[in-house]
Design an enzyme around this catalytic site. Structure first.
Site, short mmCIF file in Angstrom:
data_model
loop_
_atom_site.label_atom_id
_atom_site.label_comp_id
_atom_site.label_asym_id
_atom_site.label_seq_id
_atom_site.Cartn_x
_atom_site.Cartn_y
_atom_site.Cartn_z
N SER A 121 2.27 -122.92 48.09
CA SER A 121 3.12 -122.32 47.09
C SER A 121 3.95 -123.36 46.34
O SER A 121 3.41 -124.29 45.76
CB SER A 121 4.00 -121.24 47.74
OG SER A 121 4.71 -120.51 46.78
N HIS A 122 5.26 -123.21 46.38
CA HIS A 122 6.16 -124.06 45.60
C HIS A 122 6.48 -125.37 46.30
O HIS A 122 7.21 -126.19 45.75
CB HIS A 122 7.47 -123.31 45.36
CG HIS A 122 8.14 -122.86 46.62
ND1 HIS A 122 7.72 -121.76 47.33
CD2 HIS A 122 9.16 -123.39 47.33
CE1 HIS A 122 8.47 -121.61 48.40
NE2 HIS A 122 9.35 -122.58 48.45
N ASP A 292 4.74 -121.45 39.57
CA ASP A 292 4.62 -122.30 40.75
C ASP A 292 3.17 -122.75 40.92
O ASP A 292 2.30 -122.46 40.08
CB ASP A 292 5.14 -121.58 41.99
CG ASP A 292 4.25 -120.45 42.47
OD1 ASP A 292 3.37 -120.01 41.70
OD2 ASP A 292 4.42 -119.99 43.61
N ASP A 294 0.53 -122.03 42.82
CA ASP A 294 -0.61 -121.11 42.92
C ASP A 294 -0.52 -119.93 41.96
O ASP A 294 -1.37 -119.04 41.99
CB ASP A 294 -0.79 -120.61 44.35
CG ASP A 294 0.40 -119.81 44.86
OD1 ASP A 294 1.53 -120.21 44.57
OD2 ASP A 294 0.19 -118.80 45.57
N ASP A 296 1.66 -117.37 41.51
CA ASP A 296 2.16 -116.02 41.79
C ASP A 296 3.64 -115.86 41.48
O ASP A 296 4.14 -114.75 41.41
CB ASP A 296 1.86 -115.60 43.23
CG ASP A 296 2.49 -116.52 44.28
OD1 ASP A 296 3.09 -117.53 43.91
OD2 ASP A 296 2.35 -116.20 45.49
N ARG A 297 4.37 -116.96 41.28
CA ARG A 297 5.79 -116.89 40.95
C ARG A 297 6.03 -117.45 39.56
O ARG A 297 5.25 -118.25 39.05
CB ARG A 297 6.62 -117.65 41.97
CG ARG A 297 6.44 -117.14 43.39
CD ARG A 297 7.36 -117.85 44.35
NE ARG A 297 7.03 -117.52 45.73
CZ ARG A 297 7.76 -117.86 46.77
NH1 ARG A 297 8.88 -118.55 46.59
NH2 ARG A 297 7.41 -117.52 47.99
N LYS A 393 1.83 -110.82 44.12
CA LYS A 393 2.72 -111.08 42.98
C LYS A 393 1.93 -111.89 41.96
O LYS A 393 0.99 -112.60 42.31
CB LYS A 393 3.98 -111.81 43.43
CG LYS A 393 3.80 -112.93 44.42
CD LYS A 393 5.15 -113.40 44.92
CE LYS A 393 5.02 -114.45 46.03
NZ LYS A 393 4.67 -113.84 47.32
#
Length: 523
Positions: A121-122, A292, A294, A296-297, A393
């Site tokens: 992720s982030h 981010d 991947d 999703d954010r 998300k």
């Protein structure tokens, strides 16, 4: 010359005690996956063995990554082990790249048994950064507690893994590749697919692309500035926002996926997306967004750097769903938010006479609600928002939601937010991330905090901040009973990651699960 079938090899190994996945899969320092003998292979075998053999034989799985360092090498190992473990077909993104929303989308479209996403992720990338493996199940969403426990149980007793070490694939070549394996009746198939196309088709069915294109190209053109933060979203931003919707090519920056994300954490917030913040403060752009690693954010900024906090973002989307073709067609069933998210969405739900569900941290809880037809839109305070179009998300979907609302309402980001506050009231919340904490000190901090809030005298206690007086309305260690299957979630710290990389995750989850609601005493 006819090629011999590829042999399936069984390799002896020893179990690891720290391979229980958390809410976002298994995350560790990259050096652990890359350098610790059989660490990657053990976890992949545990994941594959957690799937019932009858379901696994000949099934289809999806594989994708956010492009971080070690992703290609890990993808090649996953292919070799999937073949050896009876998987019939793998669908993999071009050069192993697939956003998390795209993986969810493809799983659902092709009815795959699940998907493996290589992402942290982030968190930072590169050899000195972080790496992660996440398993999404057949509905396209994250694994349930039951699935994660099965993986963990296998990992603690694993003595061998199966692999086809001689199997080689070309991740850069689009199309189908087939391999004959020893003792297998059907060839093992790998399909390398365009990373964007299937996801783009889904977005076309949700939004009015012509309305968004008119907003970005018409006489009153909205100038946008989009930062892909050198993660997986670069190809999606270029293809969808620029090529498909007409935004100028220079509207998108940092669109080349890099293994170390350009040396910065790919986290879309005011701390790390500083180049976007500075660009928006100049006043040249009316809309800005960052994603981010991947995809999703996301983060939304308006002209002059006007910041939209994630709790307000999902509430504003909810209040304007009538502008989106998808919701006009499918209707709106209810809303959900994580307990750490502000109550802004609750106010919209009440006004629309819709159900509002408050869940623990973890997107899988939203998936249960969506699968049962209870929820159409959901969000969390960590810059994640989504709907029932997939079970994850979705950052780019969120950006297109905002652009669609702006096109329909003919208002700026700031105007939309301030009008929402005027109509529904404004909710405040604070989020603090604690990194590099000493686990022992963190344990005692949480223990003492729980002791304080458990005292009945704490409720209604008053606190003065300047001339304002606030009283505690509610304080609790959050507990959730799933309305779909009756499972109970409490103290998620017990299922968090372990080790130095996991300490931050565990303490953060625990902090999120302690709710303090303050009520301001009006003058």
């Amino acid at each position: 010359m006819e090629l011999s079938p590829i042999p399936v090899v069984t390799v002896q190994t020893s179990p690891f005690e720290d391979q229980r996945p958390g809410t976002s899969g298994l995350r560790r320092k990259t050096a652990v996956f890359e350098g610790k003998r059989n660490y990657l292979q053990n976890y992949i075998q545990s994941l594959l063995s957690s799937i019932d053999l009858r379901d696994r034989q000949g099934c289809t799985m999806v594989v994708g990554s956010d492009g971080r360092y070690f992703s290609r090498a890990a993808t090649e190992v996953i292919v070799q082990m999937a073949a050896a473990n009876g998987i019939g077909r793998l669908v993999i993104g071009h050069n192993s790249l697939l956003s998390t929303p795209a993986v969810s989308c493809i799983i659902r479209k092709i009815k795959a048994i699940g998907g493996i996403i290589l992402t942290a992720s982030h968190n930072s990338g590169g050899p000195g950064g972080n790496f992660g493996i996440k398993f999404n199940v057949a509905n396209g969403g994250p694994s349930s507690d039951t699935v994660m426990e099965r993986i963990s149980q296998v990992s603690r007793t694993l003595e061998e893994y199966a692999i086809c070490p001689d199997l080689r694939i070309d991740l850069s070549r689009l199309g189908r590749q087939e391999f004959d394996l020893e003792n297998k009746f059907k060839p093992f198939r790998v399909e390398i697919v365009d990373s964007v196309e299937v996801y783009l088709q889904l977005l076309r069915s949700i939004f009015d692309f012509s309305a968004i294109k008119s907003l970005l190209t018409g006489p009153d053109q909205l100038k946008i500035h989009i930062d892909a933060m050198n993660g997986v979203m670069g190809p999606y931003v270029r293809r969808i926002l620029c090529d498909e919707l007409g935004a100028p090519a220079n509207s998108a920056v940092n669109c080349v996926p890099l293994e170390d994300f350009g040396g910065r954490p790919p986290e879309p917030n005011l701390t790390y997306a500083t180049s976007l913040v500075e660009a928006m403060k100049g006043g040249d752009f009316g809309f800005g967004a960052a994603f981010d690693a991947d995809g999703d954010r996301y983060m939304i900024l308006g002209e002059n750097g006007f910041f939209v906090n994630p709790s307000d973002s999902v509430a504003i989307m909810a209040a304007n769903l009538s502008t989106i073709p998808y919701f006009k067609q499918h209707g709106v069933r209810g809303f959900a938010r994580s307990m750490a998210t502000s109550c802004a969405l609750d106010r919209v739900a009440k006004a629309m006479k819709l159900a509002l569900y408050e869940t623990p941290a973890g997107w899988r809880y939203f998936g249960n609600l969506m699968d049962s037809g209870r929820c159409s839109l959901c969000g969390e305070e960590s810059f994640g928002t989504g709907s029932d179009h997939i079970r994850e998300k979705d950052g780019l979907w969120s950006v297109l939601m905002w652009l669609s609302i702006m096109a329909a309402r003919k208002q700026s980001v700031e105007q939309l937010v301030r009008e929402h506050w005027a109509k529904f009231g404004r909710n405040y919340f604070c989020r603090f991330d604690y990194e590099g904490l000493d686990p022992r000190a963190a344990f005692y901090l949480m223990r003492d905090l729980e002791t304080v809030i458990s005292d009945k005298a704490f409720t209604s206690q008053k606190f003065a901040v300047g001339e304002r007086i606030y009283s505690v309305e509610r304080a609790e260690n959050f507990e959730y009973i799933d309305p779909v299957d009756g499972t109970v979630a409490r103290n998620q710290v017990s299922v968090g990651n372990s080790g130095s990389a996991g300490c931050h995750e565990k303490i953060r989850e625990r902090m999120l699960l302690l709710t303090l609601l303050f009520h301001k005493k009006l003058d």
